[in-house]
Design an enzyme around this catalytic site. Structure first.
Site, PDB file in Angstrom:
ATOM      1  N   ARG A  52       0.696  -1.219  -0.115  1.00 18.15           N
ATOM      2  CA  ARG A  52      -0.318   0.054  -0.193  1.00 18.15           C
ATOM      3  C   ARG A  52       0.940   1.285  -0.252  1.00 18.15           C
ATOM      4  NH1 ARG A  52      -4.469   0.623   4.500  1.00 18.15           N
ATOM      5  NH2 ARG A  52      -3.019   1.293   6.110  1.00 18.15           N
ATOM      6  N   LYS A 151      -2.679   7.051   1.632  1.00 15.99           N
ATOM      7  CA  LYS A 151      -2.259   7.671   2.508  1.00 15.99           C
ATOM      8  C   LYS A 151      -1.306   8.352   2.920  1.00 15.99           C
ATOM      9  CE  LYS A 151      -2.760   4.886   6.894  1.00 15.99           C
ATOM     10  NZ  LYS A 151      -2.837   5.806   7.492  1.00 15.99           N
ATOM     11  N   GLU A 184     -16.626   6.963   5.890  1.00 14.59           N
ATOM     12  CA  GLU A 184     -15.414   5.934   7.297  1.00 14.59           C
ATOM     13  C   GLU A 184     -15.092   7.443   8.301  1.00 14.59           C
ATOM     14  OE1 GLU A 184     -11.319   5.196   5.633  1.00 14.59           O
ATOM     15  OE2 GLU A 184     -11.309   7.217   4.102  1.00 14.59           O
TER      16      GLU A 184
HETATM   17  N1  PMP Z   1      -9.283   4.557   7.369  1.00 14.21           N
HETATM   18  C1  PMP Z   1      -8.552   6.195   7.341  1.00 14.21           C
HETATM   19  C2  PMP Z   1      -8.870   7.592   6.880  1.00 14.21           C
HETATM   20  C3  PMP Z   1      -6.870   5.264   7.984  1.00 14.21           C
HETATM   21  O1  PMP Z   1      -6.231   6.048   8.882  1.00 14.21           O
HETATM   22  C4  PMP Z   1      -6.639   4.632   8.522  1.00 14.21           C
HETATM   23  C5  PMP Z   1      -5.940   3.967   8.678  1.00 14.21           C
HETATM   24  N2  PMP Z   1      -5.502   4.560  10.351  1.00 14.21           N
HETATM   25  C6  PMP Z   1      -7.951   3.300   7.867  1.00 14.21           C
HETATM   26  C7  PMP Z   1      -8.638   3.649   7.689  1.00 14.21           C
HETATM   27  C8  PMP Z   1      -7.371   2.398   8.669  1.00 14.21           C
HETATM   28  O2  PMP Z   1      -6.939   1.291   7.891  1.00 14.21           O
HETATM   29  P1  PMP Z   1      -6.031   0.250   8.198  1.00 14.21           P
HETATM   30  O3  PMP Z   1      -6.835  -1.278   8.781  1.00 14.21           O
HETATM   31  O4  PMP Z   1      -5.082  -0.360   7.156  1.00 14.21           O
HETATM   32  O5  PMP Z   1      -4.807   0.769   9.345  1.00 14.21           O
END
Ligand code: PMP
Length: 288
Positions: A52, A151, A184
């Site tokens: 990622r 990200k 989200e």
């Molecule tokens: N959404 C956002 C905006 C995030 O920054 C994150 C990670 N902190 C997640 C979802 C969760 O992703 P992951 O399970 O890969 O940590």
């Protein structure tokens, strides 16, 4: 012995781990990052996080000055140097030092930073009690503006949402997308349970494709539960039987209140608690 931080192949004591004020990561949020967990010496979903990070970097035409294998080695060595078995790992790649002005092509030398520390996103008792969330006014970035799949170091969209939820007296903010569908949370993905089926917004709702989200889907399906990636509205959240969030830093955490309304009984639901238990077991025994 204090914490050591990796920058471009060298380890520095925490106090001396610094980047230039001319780094475009600082000046413009021009860079990408990852948050990874190491449980008992095993780095959880390491390859998925590395993949990622490289995808985020490619999306902004940022070249990571190492192969994936070299980067993995650097992370492992940083953990070793800090004598850490349980850690939250923050990988950061910035565009590097440049002139004032947006042009990323005048920047020289990306900064590759590895911080191995700890994080506690939510107070421990909330994993038993559940947290209260608030649907914030700021919408999630439009995917044709800054795709939430990236990200990036530019997290102001999420920070605005965080400010709004804190000001509303809630612990976490739920963000809708430009069409009014649930996207989200500020740093987590969201799930609901309705009539024993699990629902989560599809990736095309404009969300980060959470690695924990994928683990939750896998765990639930393995346990014979139905998981549907469907567009959800505010209504669906309000009438849900259960709600929970997923993320690397948070793990799985129940949501018991949204906009001041109790979700069902106002207590963590049994599907949520069973997934939370499965997730804890998995992270305990995880290996690369
Ligand atoms: N959404 C956002 C905006 C995030 O920054 C994150 C990670 N902190 C997640 C979802 C969760 O992703 P992951 O399970 O890969 O940590």
């Amino acid at each position: 012995m204090g914490l050591k931080v990796y920058i471009n192949g060298k380890l520095y004591p925490k106090e001396e781990a610094k980047v230039s004020v001319f780094d475009h990561g600082l000046l413009y949020g021009d860079g990408v990052f990852e948050g990874i967990r190491c449980y008992n010496g095993h780095i959880f979903k390491f390859s998925e996080h590395i993949d990622r990070l490289y995808n985020s970097a490619r999306a902004i035409t940022l070249e990571i000055p190492k192969s994936k294998e070299e980067l993995k080695e650097a992370v492992k060595n940083t953990l070793k140097a800090n004598n850490l078995k349980d850690s939250y790992i923050r990988l950061v790649v910035t565009r590097g030092v440049g002139k004032l002005g947006l042009d990323p092509f005048n920047c020289t030398g990306q900064q590759l930073i590895i911080i191995t520390d700890s994080i506690q996103l939510y107070p421990k008792e909330l994993y038993k009690k559940g947290l209260d969330a608030f649907i914030v006014p700021t919408i999630r970035n439009h995917y044709e503006a800054l795709n939430p799949k990236i990200k990036s170091l530019n997290y102001l969209n999420n920070i605005l949402a965080k400010i709004e939820c804190i000001n509303a007296g809630a612990t976490e903010g739920i963000m809708l997308n430009k069409d009014g569908y649930v996207a989200e949370c500020t740093g987590d993905n969201i799930f609901i349970v309705k009539s024993n089926e699990i629902f989560t917004p599809p990736t095309y709702a404009g969300i980060l494709i959470g690695i924990t989200r994928n683990v939750v889907i896998e765990l639930a399906e393995k346990a014979g539960m139905v998981v549907k990636e469907e567009q959800l509205t505010r209504y669906d959240l309000y009438i849900a039987d259960e709600c929970f969030l997923s993320g690397t830093a948070a793990g799985i955490i129940p949501v018991v209140k949204i906009d001041g309304r109790n979700i069902s009984s106002g207590k963590p639901g049994k599907v949520t608690l069973s997934l939370l238990k499965k997730y804890q077991e998995l992270t305990k025994q995880c290996s690369e």
